[in-house]
Design a protein around this motif. Sequence first.
Motif, PDB file in Angstrom:
ATOM      1  N   PRO A   8       0.593  -0.974   0.133  1.00  0.00           N
ATOM      2  CA  PRO A   8      -0.362  -0.246  -0.191  1.00  0.00           C
ATOM      3  C   PRO A   8       0.645   1.219  -0.093  1.00  0.00           C
ATOM      4  N   ALA A   9       2.124   1.239   0.812  1.00  0.00           N
ATOM      5  CA  ALA A   9       2.981   2.925   0.387  1.00  0.00           C
ATOM      6  C   ALA A   9       3.433   3.022  -0.508  1.00  0.00           C
ATOM      7  N   ASP A  10       3.649   1.799  -1.704  1.00  0.00           N
ATOM      8  CA  ASP A  10       4.467   2.304  -2.434  1.00  0.00           C
ATOM      9  C   ASP A  10       2.827   2.130  -4.077  1.00  0.00           C
ATOM     10  N   LYS A  11       2.333   1.868  -3.456  1.00  0.00           N
ATOM     11  CA  LYS A  11       1.217   2.694  -4.590  1.00  0.00           C
ATOM     12  C   LYS A  11       0.834   3.982  -4.375  1.00  0.00           C
ATOM     13  N   GLU A  12       0.535   4.519  -3.279  1.00  0.00           N
ATOM     14  CA  GLU A  12       0.263   5.880  -2.401  1.00  0.00           C
ATOM     15  C   GLU A  12       1.912   6.140  -3.085  1.00  0.00           C
ATOM     16  N   ARG A  13       2.965   6.290  -3.637  1.00  0.00           N
ATOM     17  CA  ARG A  13       4.197   7.274  -3.533  1.00  0.00           C
ATOM     18  C   ARG A  13       4.047   6.987  -4.666  1.00  0.00           C
ATOM     19  N   VAL A  14       3.437   6.185  -6.291  1.00  0.00           N
ATOM     20  CA  VAL A  14       2.655   6.116  -6.962  1.00  0.00           C
ATOM     21  C   VAL A  14       2.354   6.774  -7.493  1.00  0.00           C
ATOM     22  N   GLN A  15       0.962   6.649  -6.785  1.00  0.00           N
ATOM     23  CA  GLN A  15      -0.004   7.839  -7.090  1.00  0.00           C
ATOM     24  C   GLN A  15       0.220   9.065  -6.557  1.00  0.00           C
ATOM     25  N   GLN A  16       0.857   9.562  -5.575  1.00  0.00           N
ATOM     26  CA  GLN A  16       1.665  11.057  -5.346  1.00  0.00           C
ATOM     27  C   GLN A  16       2.353  11.527  -6.422  1.00  0.00           C
ATOM     28  N   LEU A  17       2.884  10.139  -7.204  1.00  0.00           N
ATOM     29  CA  LEU A  17       4.136  11.039  -7.945  1.00  0.00           C
ATOM     30  C   LEU A  17       3.817  11.281  -9.369  1.00  0.00           C
ATOM     31  N   GLY A  18       1.913  11.159  -9.262  1.00  0.00           N
ATOM     32  CA  GLY A  18       1.853  10.946 -10.846  1.00  0.00           C
ATOM     33  C   GLY A  18       2.045   9.427 -11.670  1.00  0.00           C
ATOM     34  N   GLY A  19       2.407   9.020 -11.021  1.00  0.00           N
ATOM     35  CA  GLY A  19       2.095   7.386 -11.873  1.00  0.00           C
ATOM     36  C   GLY A  19       1.141   6.789 -12.752  1.00  0.00           C
ATOM     37  N   THR A  62      -4.689  -2.016 -12.383  1.00  0.00           N
ATOM     38  CA  THR A  62      -4.923  -3.288 -11.875  1.00  0.00           C
ATOM     39  C   THR A  62      -4.069  -3.252 -10.669  1.00  0.00           C
ATOM     40  N   THR A  63      -2.608  -3.749 -10.571  1.00  0.00           N
ATOM     41  CA  THR A  63      -2.444  -3.616  -9.333  1.00  0.00           C
ATOM     42  C   THR A  63      -2.704  -1.977  -8.301  1.00  0.00           C
ATOM     43  N   LEU A  64      -2.689  -1.097  -8.452  1.00  0.00           N
ATOM     44  CA  LEU A  64      -2.903   0.135  -8.040  1.00  0.00           C
ATOM     45  C   LEU A  64      -4.510   0.354  -7.854  1.00  0.00           C
ATOM     46  N   ALA A  65      -5.278  -0.677  -8.241  1.00  0.00           N
ATOM     47  CA  ALA A  65      -6.764   0.263  -8.616  1.00  0.00           C
ATOM     48  C   ALA A  65      -7.012  -0.907  -6.798  1.00  0.00           C
ATOM     49  N   VAL A  66      -6.558  -1.591  -6.579  1.00  0.00           N
ATOM     50  CA  VAL A  66      -7.131  -2.658  -5.544  1.00  0.00           C
ATOM     51  C   VAL A  66      -7.003  -1.853  -4.151  1.00  0.00           C
ATOM     52  N   ASP A  67      -6.143  -0.474  -3.785  1.00  0.00           N
ATOM     53  CA  ASP A  67      -6.172  -0.051  -2.536  1.00  0.00           C
ATOM     54  C   ASP A  67      -7.275   1.125  -3.564  1.00  0.00           C
ATOM     55  N   PRO A  68      -8.388   1.357  -2.228  1.00  0.00           N
ATOM     56  CA  PRO A  68      -9.970   1.818  -2.645  1.00  0.00           C
ATOM     57  C   PRO A  68      -9.588   3.415  -2.957  1.00  0.00           C
ATOM     58  N   ILE A  69      -9.032   4.102  -2.429  1.00  0.00           N
ATOM     59  CA  ILE A  69      -8.408   5.697  -2.614  1.00  0.00           C
ATOM     60  C   ILE A  69      -7.920   5.976  -3.855  1.00  0.00           C
ATOM     61  N   ILE A  70      -7.268   5.100  -4.664  1.00  0.00           N
ATOM     62  CA  ILE A  70      -6.360   4.735  -5.845  1.00  0.00           C
ATOM     63  C   ILE A  70      -7.072   4.334  -6.416  1.00  0.00           C
ATOM     64  N   LEU A  71      -8.812   3.763  -6.228  1.00  0.00           N
ATOM     65  CA  LEU A  71      -9.351   3.184  -7.551  1.00  0.00           C
ATOM     66  C   LEU A  71     -10.321   4.175  -7.628  1.00  0.00           C
ATOM     67  N   SER A  72     -10.128   4.900  -6.689  1.00  0.00           N
ATOM     68  CA  SER A  72     -11.404   6.769  -6.220  1.00  0.00           C
ATOM     69  C   SER A  72     -11.025   7.010  -7.422  1.00  0.00           C
ATOM     70  N   ASP A  73      -9.666   7.604  -7.922  1.00  0.00           N
ATOM     71  CA  ASP A  73      -8.850   8.678  -7.697  1.00  0.00           C
ATOM     72  C   ASP A  73      -8.600   7.576  -9.629  1.00  0.00           C
ATOM     73  N   ILE A  74      -8.517   7.396 -10.136  1.00  0.00           N
ATOM     74  CA  ILE A  74      -8.709   6.774 -11.023  1.00  0.00           C
ATOM     75  C   ILE A  74      -9.921   6.441 -12.173  1.00  0.00           C
ATOM     76  N   ARG A  75     -10.941   7.051 -11.161  1.00  0.00           N
ATOM     77  CA  ARG A  75     -12.057   6.127 -10.980  1.00  0.00           C
ATOM     78  C   ARG A  75     -12.469   8.080 -11.532  1.00  0.00           C
ATOM     79  N   GLU A  76     -12.075   8.657 -11.256  1.00  0.00           N
ATOM     80  CA  GLU A  76     -12.430  10.402 -11.157  1.00  0.00           C
ATOM     81  C   GLU A  76     -11.980  10.674 -12.157  1.00  0.00           C
ATOM     82  N   LYS A  77     -10.690  10.613 -12.780  1.00  0.00           N
ATOM     83  CA  LYS A  77      -9.598  10.588 -14.033  1.00  0.00           C
ATOM     84  C   LYS A  77     -10.320   9.798 -15.268  1.00  0.00           C
TER      85      LYS A  77
END
Length: 186
Positions: A120-131, A163-178
């Motif tokens: 989860p920490a690495d997923k969050e890092r990818v999201q924060q860095l615009g991955g 798909t790997t990133l979308a397992v995290d609910p917060i990142i899934l929400s971000d993916i949906r919003e985009k």
Amino acid sequence: IKSVIPLHQNSQAFHETIVCILSKMSSFGSDSIERDADTFLFVSGNTMRAYPSSAIIALHGCRCLANVYSELKKRGIYDAADCADCIPEIISCMDTFQEQGIIIQSEACAALSAICRESPADKERVQQLGGIDRIIRAYDSYSMSPFEDHFLAAKIRACVALTTLAVDPIILSDIREKGIIAKFER
């Protein structure tokens, strides 16, 4: 390897050679990955950081990172995979080689996917860095020729990374919003 690097600190050719060798060694999934994971990750990450404009280093660095992280996680050795933070370098190479680097984009997506699996920490890092934006750009950039192997591999790896990133609910929400999920539902 680590002891020789300072002797060739300013040699891009040396660093390209070392990363190519490590990339090849990592593709065998051998016990050396478990034993020398720190070296694989240290050399790949530092070399990508030191030579950000080298396509050879970007390609083989991402491939090595994907192989090593995948192997360590497959063996249940996640703590060792925590020893180097290469996410910024991977995202940076996705920016540097976005136009001419289909294979680099594909390897970068594979590396991000391997690093983020079960972390989860690495997923969050990818999201924060615009991955997420970089991954979707990699997917979209190569939609012109869907039947060529490299283009198809890049699309598949981008989908796996998302798909790997979308397992995290917060990142899934971000993916949906985009609007990314809507794109795939068509």
